[in-house]
Design a protein around this motif. Structure first.
Motif, mmCIF file in Angstrom:
data_model
loop_
_atom_site.group_PDB
_atom_site.id
_atom_site.type_symbol
_atom_site.label_atom_id
_atom_site.label_comp_id
_atom_site.label_asym_id
_atom_site.label_seq_id
_atom_site.Cartn_x
_atom_site.Cartn_y
_atom_site.Cartn_z
ATOM 1 N N TYR A 59 -3.586 -6.613 3.311
ATOM 2 C CA TYR A 59 -4.326 -5.362 3.072
ATOM 3 C C TYR A 59 -4.450 -4.549 4.349
ATOM 4 O O TYR A 59 -4.546 -5.107 5.459
ATOM 5 N N ALA A 60 -4.510 -3.258 4.174
ATOM 6 C CA ALA A 60 -4.889 -2.398 5.286
ATOM 7 C C ALA A 60 -6.359 -2.641 5.599
ATOM 8 O O ALA A 60 -7.157 -2.931 4.694
ATOM 9 N N ASP A 61 -6.716 -2.520 6.859
ATOM 10 C CA ASP A 61 -8.107 -2.767 7.251
ATOM 11 C C ASP A 61 -9.078 -1.866 6.506
ATOM 12 O O ASP A 61 -10.199 -2.265 6.193
ATOM 13 N N SER A 62 -8.643 -0.664 6.203
ATOM 14 C CA SER A 62 -9.527 0.313 5.575
ATOM 15 C C SER A 62 -9.912 -0.050 4.142
ATOM 16 O O SER A 62 -10.874 0.507 3.608
ATOM 17 N N VAL A 63 -9.191 -0.976 3.522
ATOM 18 C CA VAL A 63 -9.488 -1.321 2.128
ATOM 19 C C VAL A 63 -9.879 -2.780 1.946
ATOM 20 O O VAL A 63 -10.221 -3.181 0.828
ATOM 21 N N LYS A 64 -9.825 -3.563 2.997
ATOM 22 C CA LYS A 64 -10.174 -4.979 2.886
ATOM 23 C C LYS A 64 -11.582 -5.148 2.339
ATOM 24 O O LYS A 64 -12.509 -4.473 2.775
ATOM 25 N N GLY A 65 -11.703 -6.060 1.384
ATOM 26 C CA GLY A 65 -13.001 -6.319 0.783
ATOM 27 C C GLY A 65 -13.346 -5.389 -0.355
ATOM 28 O O GLY A 65 -14.312 -5.627 -1.085
ATOM 29 N N ARG A 66 -12.577 -4.330 -0.527
ATOM 30 C CA ARG A 66 -12.836 -3.377 -1.617
ATOM 31 C C ARG A 66 -11.686 -3.344 -2.627
ATOM 32 O O ARG A 66 -11.929 -3.162 -3.821
ATOM 33 N N PHE A 67 -10.475 -3.487 -2.161
ATOM 34 C CA PHE A 67 -9.298 -3.428 -3.028
ATOM 35 C C PHE A 67 -8.701 -4.827 -3.186
ATOM 36 O O PHE A 67 -8.737 -5.644 -2.257
ATOM 37 N N THR A 68 -8.120 -5.070 -4.351
ATOM 38 C CA THR A 68 -7.440 -6.338 -4.611
ATOM 39 C C THR A 68 -6.100 -6.061 -5.270
ATOM 40 O O THR A 68 -6.043 -5.370 -6.304
ATOM 41 N N ILE A 69 -5.042 -6.598 -4.702
ATOM 42 C CA ILE A 69 -3.723 -6.494 -5.298
ATOM 43 C C ILE A 69 -3.417 -7.793 -6.023
ATOM 44 O O ILE A 69 -3.766 -8.882 -5.552
ATOM 45 N N SER A 70 -2.798 -7.678 -7.193
ATOM 46 C CA SER A 70 -2.448 -8.864 -7.968
ATOM 47 C C SER A 70 -1.191 -8.563 -8.764
ATOM 48 O O SER A 70 -0.739 -7.418 -8.817
ATOM 49 N N ARG A 71 -0.627 -9.608 -9.347
ATOM 50 C CA ARG A 71 0.554 -9.378 -10.189
ATOM 51 C C ARG A 71 0.513 -10.295 -11.381
ATOM 52 O O ARG A 71 -0.051 -11.383 -11.353
ATOM 53 N N ASP A 72 1.140 -9.832 -12.459
ATOM 54 C CA ASP A 72 1.312 -10.606 -13.685
ATOM 55 C C ASP A 72 2.813 -10.748 -13.890
ATOM 56 O O ASP A 72 3.479 -9.802 -14.333
ATOM 57 N N ILE A 73 3.333 -11.925 -13.546
ATOM 58 C CA ILE A 73 4.771 -12.117 -13.588
ATOM 59 C C ILE A 73 5.313 -11.970 -14.997
ATOM 60 O O ILE A 73 6.376 -11.392 -15.212
ATOM 61 N N ALA A 74 4.576 -12.457 -15.977
ATOM 62 C CA ALA A 74 5.044 -12.388 -17.369
ATOM 63 C C ALA A 74 5.187 -10.942 -17.838
ATOM 64 O O ALA A 74 6.041 -10.631 -18.665
ATOM 65 N N ASN A 76 5.725 -8.401 -15.670
ATOM 66 C CA ASN A 76 6.443 -7.643 -14.646
ATOM 67 C C ASN A 76 5.613 -6.460 -14.144
ATOM 68 O O ASN A 76 6.136 -5.359 -13.937
ATOM 69 N N THR A 77 4.365 -6.721 -13.944
ATOM 70 C CA THR A 77 3.428 -5.663 -13.567
ATOM 71 C C THR A 77 2.570 -6.126 -12.400
ATOM 72 O O THR A 77 2.174 -7.295 -12.355
ATOM 73 N N PHE A 78 2.314 -5.218 -11.462
ATOM 74 C CA PHE A 78 1.345 -5.522 -10.428
ATOM 75 C C PHE A 78 0.283 -4.442 -10.402
ATOM 76 O O PHE A 78 0.499 -3.321 -10.892
ATOM 77 N N TYR A 79 -0.857 -4.828 -9.850
ATOM 78 C CA TYR A 79 -2.054 -4.013 -9.992
ATOM 79 C C TYR A 79 -2.716 -3.773 -8.638
ATOM 80 O O TYR A 79 -2.523 -4.532 -7.694
ATOM 81 N N LEU A 80 -3.529 -2.738 -8.609
ATOM 82 C CA LEU A 80 -4.408 -2.504 -7.472
ATOM 83 C C LEU A 80 -5.790 -2.206 -8.035
ATOM 84 O O LEU A 80 -6.003 -1.127 -8.598
ATOM 85 N N GLN A 81 -6.668 -3.186 -7.922
ATOM 86 C CA GLN A 81 -8.054 -2.996 -8.336
ATOM 87 C C GLN A 81 -8.810 -2.395 -7.173
ATOM 88 O O GLN A 81 -8.856 -2.996 -6.090
ATOM 89 N N MET A 82 -9.377 -1.234 -7.397
ATOM 90 C CA MET A 82 -10.067 -0.509 -6.326
ATOM 91 C C MET A 82 -11.542 -0.403 -6.674
ATOM 92 O O MET A 82 -11.900 0.228 -7.673
ATOM 93 N N ASN A 83 -12.372 -1.030 -5.874
ATOM 94 C CA ASN A 83 -13.819 -0.993 -6.068
ATOM 95 C C ASN A 83 -14.479 -0.274 -4.899
ATOM 96 O O ASN A 83 -13.869 -0.076 -3.844
ATOM 97 N N SER A 84 -15.722 0.091 -5.098
ATOM 98 C CA SER A 84 -16.497 0.768 -4.043
ATOM 99 C C SER A 84 -15.711 1.921 -3.432
ATOM 100 O O SER A 84 -15.610 2.055 -2.206
ATOM 101 N N LEU A 85 -15.151 2.735 -4.289
ATOM 102 C CA LEU A 85 -14.298 3.821 -3.817
ATOM 103 C C LEU A 85 -15.079 4.841 -3.004
ATOM 104 O O LEU A 85 -16.260 5.105 -3.279
ATOM 105 N N LYS A 86 -14.399 5.386 -2.018
ATOM 106 C CA LYS A 86 -14.987 6.376 -1.114
ATOM 107 C C LYS A 86 -14.184 7.674 -1.215
ATOM 108 O O LYS A 86 -12.993 7.636 -1.554
#
Length: 123
Positions: A59-74, A76-86
């Protein structure tokens, strides 16, 4: 390879959004997937990356602790969960992919890019 991003929108500060990127055209083992963003008047910057096979993340330092990247191999999709948006998270977010497993690859080393999706965070 095609990447299709979605999920952007308008949200108030403190809110959440989840971006999705559907990848197609081949299998992605041995790939790194990433999210980048470009704010008005600024250069495109790295946000988060994930290794497709092992699920290692960075993660970039600016988003650590707020954003989460994940993937669903089945799916073929990856995600960016963004919380506490500024408001400073406001940008066009793009998904990208590259061969190899280096999570510290530079922007120009990404081979494939999806279209951007706009995220606007109001104060």
């Amino acid at each position: 390879v095609q990447l299709q991003a979605s999920g952007g929108g308008l949200v108030q500060a403190g809110g959440s959004l989840r971006l999705s990127c559907v990848a197609s055209g081949r299998t992605f083992s041995g790939f790194v997937m990433g999210w980048f963003r470009q704010a008005p008047g600024k250069d495109r910057e790295f946000v988060a990356g994930i290794s497709w096979s092992g699920g290692r993340t960075r993660y970039a330092d600016s988003v650590k602790g707020r954003f989460t990247i994940s993937r669903d191999i089945a799916k073929n999709t990856f995600y960016l969960q963004m919380n506490s948006l500024k408001p400073e998270d406001t940008a066009v977010y793009s998904c990208a992919a590259r061969t190899g497993t280096n999570l510290f690859a530079e922007l120009y080393e990404y081979d494939y890019w999806g279209q951007g999706t706009l995220v606007t965070v109001s104060s």
